[in-house]
Motif scaffolding. Sequence first.
Motif, mmCIF file in Angstrom:
data_model
loop_
_atom_site.group_PDB
_atom_site.id
_atom_site.type_symbol
_atom_site.label_atom_id
_atom_site.label_comp_id
_atom_site.label_asym_id
_atom_site.label_seq_id
_atom_site.Cartn_x
_atom_site.Cartn_y
_atom_site.Cartn_z
ATOM 1 N N SER A 116 0.879 -1.167 0.000
ATOM 2 C CA SER A 116 0.000 0.000 0.000
ATOM 3 C C SER A 116 0.917 1.217 0.000
ATOM 4 O O SER A 116 1.933 1.229 0.701
ATOM 5 N N PHE A 117 0.534 2.239 -0.760
ATOM 6 C CA PHE A 117 1.430 3.388 -0.931
ATOM 7 C C PHE A 117 0.929 4.647 -0.221
ATOM 8 O O PHE A 117 1.368 5.750 -0.528
ATOM 9 N N LEU A 118 0.034 4.480 0.751
ATOM 10 C CA LEU A 118 -0.485 5.642 1.475
ATOM 11 C C LEU A 118 0.576 6.288 2.355
ATOM 12 O O LEU A 118 0.387 7.403 2.843
ATOM 13 N N PHE A 125 1.018 6.900 8.791
ATOM 14 C CA PHE A 125 0.396 5.811 8.035
ATOM 15 C C PHE A 125 0.481 4.511 8.819
ATOM 16 O O PHE A 125 1.567 4.089 9.223
ATOM 17 N N VAL A 126 -0.678 3.876 9.028
ATOM 18 C CA VAL A 126 -0.755 2.573 9.680
ATOM 19 C C VAL A 126 -0.972 1.519 8.600
ATOM 20 O O VAL A 126 -1.982 1.546 7.883
ATOM 21 N N PHE A 127 -0.031 0.611 8.477
ATOM 22 C CA PHE A 127 -0.119 -0.475 7.501
ATOM 23 C C PHE A 127 -0.606 -1.725 8.233
ATOM 24 O O PHE A 127 0.138 -2.393 8.919
ATOM 25 N N GLY A 128 -1.909 -2.005 8.085
ATOM 26 C CA GLY A 128 -2.441 -3.212 8.690
ATOM 27 C C GLY A 128 -3.607 -2.947 9.622
ATOM 28 O O GLY A 128 -4.097 -1.820 9.694
ATOM 29 N N PRO A 129 -3.989 -4.017 10.320
ATOM 30 C CA PRO A 129 -3.328 -5.311 10.463
ATOM 31 C C PRO A 129 -3.358 -6.148 9.180
ATOM 32 O O PRO A 129 -4.372 -6.220 8.514
ATOM 33 N N ARG A 174 7.798 3.176 4.553
ATOM 34 C CA ARG A 174 7.076 4.427 4.727
ATOM 35 C C ARG A 174 6.018 4.353 5.827
ATOM 36 O O ARG A 174 5.368 5.360 6.133
ATOM 37 N N ALA A 175 5.818 3.187 6.414
ATOM 38 C CA ALA A 175 4.775 3.026 7.429
ATOM 39 C C ALA A 175 5.237 3.552 8.779
ATOM 40 O O ALA A 175 6.335 3.246 9.235
ATOM 41 N N TRP A 191 12.869 -8.794 6.445
ATOM 42 C CA TRP A 191 13.554 -8.827 7.747
ATOM 43 C C TRP A 191 13.755 -7.473 8.425
ATOM 44 O O TRP A 191 13.694 -7.399 9.656
ATOM 45 N N PRO A 192 13.987 -6.357 7.735
ATOM 46 C CA PRO A 192 14.226 -5.115 8.482
ATOM 47 C C PRO A 192 13.003 -4.618 9.243
ATOM 48 O O PRO A 192 13.137 -3.770 10.135
ATOM 49 N N PHE A 193 11.811 -5.117 8.907
ATOM 50 C CA PHE A 193 10.589 -4.561 9.477
ATOM 51 C C PHE A 193 9.964 -5.440 10.548
ATOM 52 O O PHE A 193 8.959 -5.071 11.145
#
Length: 415
Positions: A116-118, A125-129, A174-175, A191-193
């Motif tokens: 997602s590119f928001l 920006f919240v990516f998820g859950p 970006r999240a 892995w970095p996230f």
Amino acid sequence: MKILLSAFAFAPNVGSEPGVGWRWAAELGKQHEVTVITDATRRPLVEAEGVQLPPNVHVVFFRPTWLRAMPLNSATAPLLYTLWQFGLLESARRLQREQRFDLAIHCTYGVFRHPSFLGYLGIPFVFGPVGGGEDAPLALKRSIHGRQKIKELLRSLLNKVALFDPFLWAAYARATLILTKTDDTRQALPWPFRRRAIVYPEIGIDAPAGIQPTARQPGEPLRVLFAGRLLGWKGAHLAIRAVAQAVAQGVPVEFTLLGKGPFEPELRKVAAEAGVQDSLRWVSQMPQQELFALYRTMHCFLFPSLHDSSGNVVLEAQANGLPVICLDIGGPATLVTAETAIVVATRNRNEAGVVQGLGNAIRKLADDEQCRMAMSKAAIEHVREKMSWDERANGVLPLVDKALGRDWRGTVKDL
């Protein structure tokens, strides 16, 4: 606060992903102004006669011009959804210039493999859950054959390939906040996230009032329920074998298997081979209100799914006073506690070992009514206090506060 909610799947009065999108919007709308951006195919459902949008919720229907000819169905959904996300950013930027949102949340589809590119809107920006990283070892899939087995192998392969998707890396980078439905999905992220992702189930429930545990009378068989689509990975074949093991050990069991799907013929073979036809009642489907009534006639809920990201039926069962028996993989294990469920370990076990663990759990609940009743009461309290829809949706905002500091609200960057 003004929130932009991306919910490709969004519809009222349904379950699964569309229902999740609707309920998140409704709960957030109780305290904030919410704009939902969803696929244009949702318009007939959202604007159907008798449907009212929740207060403070506005809907924008979107479909890129170059995608309008593509139908939405089970075969096209993954590709259509991915392309939809790529087309969404420019439209979202236009909305941001007009509305000046304070926060963007990506809600549905909740699959970690799709970007997602928001995060490029210049606001938190919240990516998820997100889910989809749940999987079971091949040792627990030996009984899944044919097309079902091929789908399982392809799904596992796609999860691995996703780790090399540069667009996915950019999206997570970006999240502000990354939420995963399970720890399995957290571990499946690039892995970095993984370290900064937080496990946060996305579903809630409107717990019915006045529910009391159903006592099992002396001499009464233990009434066990499975409910779900009859797919190989749902684990109904393991449930049947576990019931067969318990019956062979002298445990009186009545097993109701509720659901339909392509794995049903195989399941009927499993039941015949296990010799439990007389202990098993097949029900194809029923309205939700009838299902809730059925829950209240049962003594426990058996759901050995191999990789559910969530598990609405697990919440429903607990809300209606049923202790749960599930596996320690996937979403169901995140929706229960040690007081409400028996969670069967899968590590270093094959199918036979897991079936034995499930059978032992059935026997424990059958032998110890005091324990089963205590678990039943705890299940009702757990869902009522911790798993409401309000708790799920609005519980995200304090996590954003913690990630950014409390002075972020109302500050918007120019695009």
